[in-house]
Design a protein around this motif. Structure first.
Motif, PDB file in Angstrom:
ATOM      1  N   MET A   1       0.854  -1.201   0.000  1.00 19.03           N
ATOM      2  CA  MET A   1       0.000   0.000   0.000  1.00 19.03           C
ATOM      3  C   MET A   1       0.884   1.243   0.000  1.00 19.03           C
ATOM      4  SD  MET A   1      -2.950   1.077   2.752  1.00 19.03           S
ATOM      5  CE  MET A   1      -1.820   0.975   4.136  1.00 19.03           C
ATOM      6  N   SER A   2       0.835   2.034  -1.075  1.00 15.69           N
ATOM      7  CA  SER A   2       1.645   3.233  -1.181  1.00 15.69           C
ATOM      8  C   SER A   2       1.078   4.344  -0.306  1.00 15.69           C
ATOM      9  CB  SER A   2       1.684   3.701  -2.636  1.00 15.69           C
ATOM     10  OG  SER A   2       2.424   4.886  -2.755  1.00 15.69           O
ATOM     11  N   SER A   3       1.975   5.100   0.332  1.00 15.07           N
ATOM     12  CA  SER A   3       1.551   6.198   1.194  1.00 15.07           C
ATOM     13  C   SER A   3       2.307   7.470   0.822  1.00 15.07           C
ATOM     14  CB  SER A   3       1.787   5.851   2.663  1.00 15.07           C
ATOM     15  OG  SER A   3       3.157   5.557   2.899  1.00 15.07           O
ATOM     16  N   LEU A   4       1.672   8.602   1.119  1.00 13.27           N
ATOM     17  CA  LEU A   4       2.257   9.904   0.831  1.00 13.27           C
ATOM     18  C   LEU A   4       2.109  10.785   2.058  1.00 13.27           C
ATOM     19  CD1 LEU A   4       3.291  12.190  -1.109  1.00 13.27           C
ATOM     20  CD2 LEU A   4       0.885  12.624  -1.644  1.00 13.27           C
ATOM     21  N   LEU A   5       3.207  11.445   2.433  1.00 10.52           N
ATOM     22  CA  LEU A   5       3.172  12.385   3.547  1.00 10.52           C
ATOM     23  C   LEU A   5       3.314  13.800   2.998  1.00 10.52           C
ATOM     24  CD1 LEU A   5       3.116  12.674   6.679  1.00 10.52           C
ATOM     25  CD2 LEU A   5       5.615  12.914   6.521  1.00 10.52           C
ATOM     26  N   VAL A   6       2.295  14.627   3.245  1.00  8.47           N
ATOM     27  CA  VAL A   6       2.375  16.049   2.939  1.00  8.47           C
ATOM     28  C   VAL A   6       2.756  16.748   4.230  1.00  8.47           C
ATOM     29  CG1 VAL A   6       1.176  18.061   2.003  1.00  8.47           C
ATOM     30  CG2 VAL A   6       0.520  15.757   1.248  1.00  8.47           C
ATOM     31  N   ASP A   7       3.963  17.279   4.284  1.00  6.87           N
ATOM     32  CA  ASP A   7       4.414  17.865   5.558  1.00  6.87           C
ATOM     33  C   ASP A   7       4.982  19.258   5.349  1.00  6.87           C
ATOM     34  OD1 ASP A   7       6.849  17.355   4.383  1.00  6.87           O
ATOM     35  OD2 ASP A   7       7.688  16.264   6.084  1.00  6.87           O
ATOM     36  N   ASN A   8       5.507  19.812   6.427  1.00  5.03           N
ATOM     37  CA  ASN A   8       5.994  21.192   6.424  1.00  5.03           C
ATOM     38  C   ASN A   8       4.881  22.153   5.994  1.00  5.03           C
ATOM     39  OD1 ASN A   8       7.799  23.303   6.777  1.00  5.03           O
ATOM     40  ND2 ASN A   8       8.813  23.010   4.800  1.00  5.03           N
ATOM     41  N   ILE A   9       3.667  21.865   6.491  1.00  2.32           N
ATOM     42  CA  ILE A   9       2.508  22.732   6.226  1.00  2.32           C
ATOM     43  C   ILE A   9       2.496  23.834   7.282  1.00  2.32           C
ATOM     44  CG2 ILE A   9       0.005  22.860   6.079  1.00  2.32           C
ATOM     45  CD1 ILE A   9       0.043  19.822   5.419  1.00  2.32           C
ATOM     46  N   GLY A  10       2.590  25.082   6.852  1.00  2.00           N
ATOM     47  CA  GLY A  10       2.594  26.177   7.817  1.00  2.00           C
ATOM     48  C   GLY A  10       1.253  26.371   8.488  1.00  2.00           C
ATOM     49  N   GLU A  11       0.179  26.295   7.691  1.00  2.00           N
ATOM     50  CA  GLU A  11      -1.180  26.468   8.216  1.00  2.00           C
ATOM     51  C   GLU A  11      -2.083  25.470   7.502  1.00  2.00           C
ATOM     52  OE1 GLU A  11      -3.335  30.491   8.788  1.00  2.00           O
ATOM     53  OE2 GLU A  11      -4.097  29.710   6.889  1.00  2.00           O
ATOM     54  N   LEU A  12      -2.635  24.550   8.265  1.00  2.00           N
ATOM     55  CA  LEU A  12      -3.511  23.519   7.713  1.00  2.00           C
ATOM     56  C   LEU A  12      -4.950  23.797   8.119  1.00  2.00           C
ATOM     57  CD1 LEU A  12      -3.952  20.776   6.260  1.00  2.00           C
ATOM     58  CD2 LEU A  12      -3.608  19.684   8.503  1.00  2.00           C
ATOM     59  N   VAL A  13      -5.822  24.009   7.140  1.00  2.00           N
ATOM     60  CA  VAL A  13      -7.262  24.132   7.381  1.00  2.00           C
ATOM     61  C   VAL A  13      -7.850  22.730   7.308  1.00  2.00           C
ATOM     62  CG1 VAL A  13      -9.448  25.020   6.491  1.00  2.00           C
ATOM     63  CG2 VAL A  13      -7.402  26.470   6.449  1.00  2.00           C
ATOM     64  N   THR A  14      -8.396  22.242   8.424  1.00  2.58           N
ATOM     65  CA  THR A  14      -8.969  20.893   8.443  1.00  2.58           C
ATOM     66  C   THR A  14     -10.493  20.896   8.397  1.00  2.58           C
ATOM     67  OG1 THR A  14      -9.174  20.717  10.861  1.00  2.58           O
ATOM     68  CG2 THR A  14      -7.033  20.144   9.884  1.00  2.58           C
ATOM     69  N   ASN A  15     -11.117  22.008   8.816  1.00  2.00           N
ATOM     70  CA  ASN A  15     -12.578  22.044   9.035  1.00  2.00           C
ATOM     71  C   ASN A  15     -12.992  20.966  10.035  1.00  2.00           C
ATOM     72  OD1 ASN A  15     -13.074  24.220   7.334  1.00  2.00           O
ATOM     73  ND2 ASN A  15     -13.350  22.922   5.537  1.00  2.00           N
ATOM     74  N   GLY A  16     -12.072  20.631  10.914  1.00  2.00           N
ATOM     75  CA  GLY A  16     -12.319  19.629  11.941  1.00  2.00           C
ATOM     76  C   GLY A  16     -11.667  20.059  13.235  1.00  2.00           C
TER      77      GLY A  16
ATOM     78  N   ARG B   1       7.047  11.745  -0.121  1.00  2.00           N
ATOM     79  CA  ARG B   1       6.885  12.970   0.658  1.00  2.00           C
ATOM     80  C   ARG B   1       6.637  14.145  -0.269  1.00  2.00           C
ATOM     81  NH1 ARG B   1      11.086  16.868   2.618  1.00  2.00           N
ATOM     82  NH2 ARG B   1      10.134  18.087   4.308  1.00  2.00           N
ATOM     83  N   LEU B   2       5.704  14.999   0.133  1.00  2.00           N
ATOM     84  CA  LEU B   2       5.471  16.272  -0.544  1.00  2.00           C
ATOM     85  C   LEU B   2       5.704  17.380   0.465  1.00  2.00           C
ATOM     86  CD1 LEU B   2       4.433  18.044  -2.896  1.00  2.00           C
ATOM     87  CD2 LEU B   2       2.106  17.648  -2.062  1.00  2.00           C
ATOM     88  N   ASP B   3       6.698  18.193   0.217  1.00  2.00           N
ATOM     89  CA  ASP B   3       7.055  19.296   1.112  1.00  2.00           C
ATOM     90  C   ASP B   3       6.231  20.520   0.736  1.00  2.00           C
ATOM     91  OD1 ASP B   3       8.213  21.314   2.595  1.00  2.00           O
ATOM     92  OD2 ASP B   3      10.280  20.798   2.066  1.00  2.00           O
ATOM     93  N   ALA B   4       5.357  20.957   1.639  1.00  2.00           N
ATOM     94  CA  ALA B   4       4.515  22.127   1.372  1.00  2.00           C
ATOM     95  C   ALA B   4       5.274  23.437   1.514  1.00  2.00           C
ATOM     96  CB  ALA B   4       3.298  22.119   2.303  1.00  2.00           C
ATOM     97  N   GLY B   5       6.503  23.380   2.023  1.00  2.00           N
ATOM     98  CA  GLY B   5       7.338  24.578   2.078  1.00  2.00           C
ATOM     99  C   GLY B   5       6.818  25.681   2.974  1.00  2.00           C
ATOM    100  N   GLY B   6       6.090  25.297   4.025  1.00  2.00           N
ATOM    101  CA  GLY B   6       5.557  26.294   4.950  1.00  2.00           C
ATOM    102  C   GLY B   6       4.296  26.988   4.474  1.00  2.00           C
ATOM    103  N   ALA B   7       3.752  26.548   3.348  1.00  2.00           N
ATOM    104  CA  ALA B   7       2.548  27.186   2.791  1.00  2.00           C
ATOM    105  C   ALA B   7       1.288  26.705   3.495  1.00  2.00           C
ATOM    106  CB  ALA B   7       2.452  26.889   1.300  1.00  2.00           C
ATOM    107  N   ALA B   8       0.184  27.356   3.170  1.00  2.00           N
ATOM    108  CA  ALA B   8      -1.122  26.945   3.680  1.00  2.00           C
ATOM    109  C   ALA B   8      -1.677  25.812   2.826  1.00  2.00           C
ATOM    110  CB  ALA B   8      -2.097  28.119   3.675  1.00  2.00           C
TER     111      ALA B   8
ATOM    112  N   SER C   1      -1.286  31.675   4.266  1.00  2.00           N
ATOM    113  CA  SER C   1      -2.548  31.573   5.000  1.00  2.00           C
ATOM    114  C   SER C   1      -3.726  31.584   4.043  1.00  2.00           C
ATOM    115  CB  SER C   1      -2.687  32.746   5.977  1.00  2.00           C
ATOM    116  OG  SER C   1      -3.970  32.777   6.572  1.00  2.00           O
ATOM    117  N   TYR C   2      -4.822  30.942   4.472  1.00  2.73           N
ATOM    118  CA  TYR C   2      -6.074  30.978   3.707  1.00  2.73           C
ATOM    119  C   TYR C   2      -6.576  32.402   3.535  1.00  2.73           C
ATOM    120  CZ  TYR C   2      -8.700  32.032   7.952  1.00  2.73           C
ATOM    121  OH  TYR C   2      -9.189  32.656   9.075  1.00  2.73           O
ATOM    122  N   LEU C   3      -6.176  33.318   4.413  1.00 10.51           N
ATOM    123  CA  LEU C   3      -6.619  34.706   4.337  1.00 10.51           C
ATOM    124  C   LEU C   3      -6.296  35.335   2.988  1.00 10.51           C
ATOM    125  CD1 LEU C   3      -5.473  35.907   7.874  1.00 10.51           C
ATOM    126  CD2 LEU C   3      -7.842  35.658   7.108  1.00 10.51           C
TER     127      LEU C   3
END
Length: 394
Positions: A1-16, A52-59, A371-373
């Motif tokens: 089972m292949s997996s992917l990690l999206v990390d280095n997220i500066g601001e994560l909107v989860t709606n949770g 791995r996908l590096d979000a680079g500190g982005a939202a 940021s989402y802003l």
């Protein structure tokens, strides 16, 4: 089972779970397995993954859910738009122009338009898009419109009751009988929802009730265009029939707002019937914008959608609609982003999209912003850096 990690997220909107109404997490990561979110948490504690996908500190936020769009058509109505900008009022009458062009188009021409607009929306972060029929208005043309729509979306809506076509102009009762009978039967295999344009110049409340009830009896969920051009009973009819969404809601009275608020869930999670607001239509028709603040303050669940169509809102951009909602409809940036993601999911009665939580579909957007802003703060700027749908980058 292949997996992917999206990390280095500066601001994560989860709606949770997380900070504020958007469930924000800082310095976060998301683990994706088999197209689903498997884990959400701090980057420092992220599990190992194959890629791995590096979000680079982005939202990062959930993919937009556009719950109201009309993509199956031919031609355009740019001249009509120019006339409105010069002062001509919008009446909805131009729909018949598109009906003529759509009937004359080949399947491949209609298919190309749907794919073009769906791709355009996806590049702007829309990972789920409802698609309506409504520009064929014959049994064969409505069925083929929905068949083509179903190639690009599982959220398809039968809108044979868009307007009364010219050949039935003096026999609206006969057209309603056609919609409720042979047309509905031909459309149902390709449709999930039934919709009616309940408005002056289109279908009155009695005709709308009859058509929506027939759709319900055929197993379709209910949506309704209501109160766009003026006050009317459309919103209350939607509530009466347990519509998932009443759309436009531009002209509301106290009774309409009270009816929507009366569908509130007992756990305080919002209303069962969603008010879907379409600010692109008001922008394109020079009409008053809906009062989102009034609905939100009454506890009504609000969604945002593009109403993408060739006549009254030829935009596929949910970020544009977010910016309009903040600037023109008195929504906060957080409310607008929630309405464009989780709100759209509620309007489709879905709990697997519009959120980033374990078990949800791995639909996410990486912004070229911290940021989402910035979606409202920098209107018109292409801020969508990367889009993932079902755990895959298109």
């Amino acid at each position: 089972m292949s997996s992917l990690l999206v990390d280095n997220i500066g601001e994560l909107v989860t709606n949770g779970a997380g900070e504020g109404p958007l469930g924000i997490r800082r310095d976060a990561a998301v683990l994706v397995e088999e197209g689903r979110v498997a884990w959400v948490g701090p980057s420092a504690y992220a599990p190992a993954a194959d890629r791995r996908l590096d979000a680079g500190g982005a939202a990062v936020l959930p993919g937009f859910v556009d719950s109201h769009a009309h993509l199956v058509f031919a031609g355009d109505r740019a001249t009509e738009f120019a006339a409105r900008m010069a002062g001509q009022p919008y009446t909805g009458g131009g729909i018949r122009t598109t009906v003529g062009a759509t009937r004359a188009a080949t399947d491949n021409e209609l298919r190309a338009t749907v794919r073009r607009l769906r791709g355009e929306a996806l590049r702007q972060g829309t990972t789920t898009m409802e698609i309506k029929s409504g520009y064929g208005l014959t049994v064969a043309d409505e069925a083929r419109s929905l068949r083509i729509a179903a190639e690009s979306s599982t959220e398809t809506t039968f809108l044979g009751a868009h307007v009364v076509p010219a050949e039935y102009a003096d026999r609206p009762d006969d057209y309603v009988s056609l919609v409720c009978g042979p047309m509905l039967a031909a459309a149902t295999p390709y449709a999930k929802w039934v919709d009616v344009f309940c408005e002056r110049g289109a279908f009155d409340v009695d005709h709308a009730r009859a058509i929506l009830a027939c759709g319900q009896a055929a197993g379709l969920g209910v949506r309704i265009h209501a109160n766009q051009l003026g006050p009317g009973a459309g919103v209350r009819l939607g509530v009466e029939l347990d519509a998932a969404s009443v759309d436009h809601c531009t002209h509301l009275g106290d009774a309409d707002v009270d009816a929507l608020a009366g569908t509130a869930h007992s756990d305080g999670s919002g209303t069962r019937t969603v008010a879907t607001l379409l600010p692109g239509a008001e922008f394109s028709t020079r009409s008053p914008y809906p009062d989102a603040r009034r609905l939100l303050d009454a506890g009504v669940t609000v969604a945002l959608a593009t109403d993408c169509n060739p006549g009254s809102s030829y935009t596929s951009s949910m970020p544009f609609c977010v910016a309009l909602a903040v600037r023109e409809m008195r929504m906060t940036p957080a409310e607008a982003v929630w309405a464009a993601t989780a709100g759209g999911a509620r309007a489709l009665r879905r709990d697997d999209i519009g959120v980033l939580a374990p078990g949800a579909r791995a639909d996410l957007v990486v912004l070229d912003a911290p940021s989402y802003l910035h979606l409202a703060y920098r209107p018109g700027v292409p801020l969508i850096r990367q889009v993932m749908r079902n755990g895959v980058t298109p």
